[in-house]
Scaffold this motif. Structure first.
Motif: not given
Ligand SMILES: [Zn+2]
Length: 248
Positions: A137-155, A99-103
């Motif tokens: 909360l941090i673990a749930d939000a999984a920021w680093s995962q989201f930022l990683a997505m932004l990084r490679y998609k931006a590329k 669910q988190r990954a889809v979001f």
């Protein structure tokens, strides 16, 4: 490509353009850029004022997880029922992860599609995890995962992603006049700038400051164009054709 220009005074200038294999940086404009403030109460706040709520998948599923953990611990070791309970727990964890990954995929894709440049604050995950109250909360939000997505998609899509260090007071500085409000506390969600009386939302103000700082870092040329006097004169002469990148 080689261009020869002659002036009325009989001076000649030669401009030589070579292919260096690097793709040109995309043109970044104010309208097509977004600043993102990451938070806990809301997942992200955009400089446009939009707030994306934290899905809190883990929070909602936490009750169910606790129950499944308890059931598992009560089952006899090596029994078939224990194996069944273990599988139920594992599938609950898996579902939360999915669910988190889809979001995150949907959100990061939308941000990439809508913008030419995205400015974010680089995260201090280690420092936040040490605060145990927020750890969940941090673990749930999984920021680093989201930022990683932004990084490679931006590329992939040629979008500029600018990460800004955590040194500037993004929330405390009024984006309107630059006034620094040292008295702002964590609990102040909204405030009015004492200097220019601008009403401010804490997170939106931070997102705008992040955007402005990011824009400033790419629009200001990193190094002044150095070269012989003739070359700068040529640049001056062809100013109309080659306008530098600037915010509109
Ligand atoms: Zn102000």
């Amino acid at each position: 490509m080689c261009t020869v220009v002659s002036t009325l005074m009989g001076k000649f200038f030669i401009s030589i353009v070579v292919e260096d294999g690097n793709s040109p940086p995309p043109k970044v404009t104010d309208q097509k850029s977004v600043g993102i403030d990451v938070g806990l109460a809301t997942y992200i706040t955009l400089s446009t004022g939009e707030k994306v709520e934290n899905p809190r998948h883990l929070q909602n599923a936490l009750k169910r997880l606790r129950c499944l953990h308890r059931r598992l611990s009560k089952k006899e070791r090596g029994s078939r029922n224990r194996e069944k309970a273990r599988q139920r727990l594992a599938s609950c964890y898996e579902r939360i992860g999915n669910q988190r990954a889809v979001f995150q995929h949907k959100l990061s894709m939308r941000l990439i599609r809508e913008n030419q440049a995205i400015m974010v604050e680089s995260l201090n995950i280690g420092g936040l995890i040490r605060n145990r109250r927020l750890a969940q909360l941090i673990a749930d939000a999984a920021w680093s995962q989201f930022l990683a997505m932004l990084r490679y998609k931006a590329k992939w899509y040629g979008v500029t992603l600018i990460e800004i260090g955590r040194f500037a007071p993004m929330s405390k500085r009024c984006h309107g006049c630059g006034h620094l409000n040292e008295r702002l506390t964590m609990s102040d969600r909204t405030w009015t700038c004492p200097a220019c009386l601008l009403p401010l939302d804490r997170d939106v103000n931070a997102a705008i400051n992040i955007k402005m700082m990011g824009l400033g870092s790419i629009i200001t040329p990193r190094e002044p164009r150095a070269g012989p006097v003739e070359l700068s004169a040529l640049a001056e002469a062809s100013k109309q054709e080659t306008s530098p990148i600037r915010a509109e």
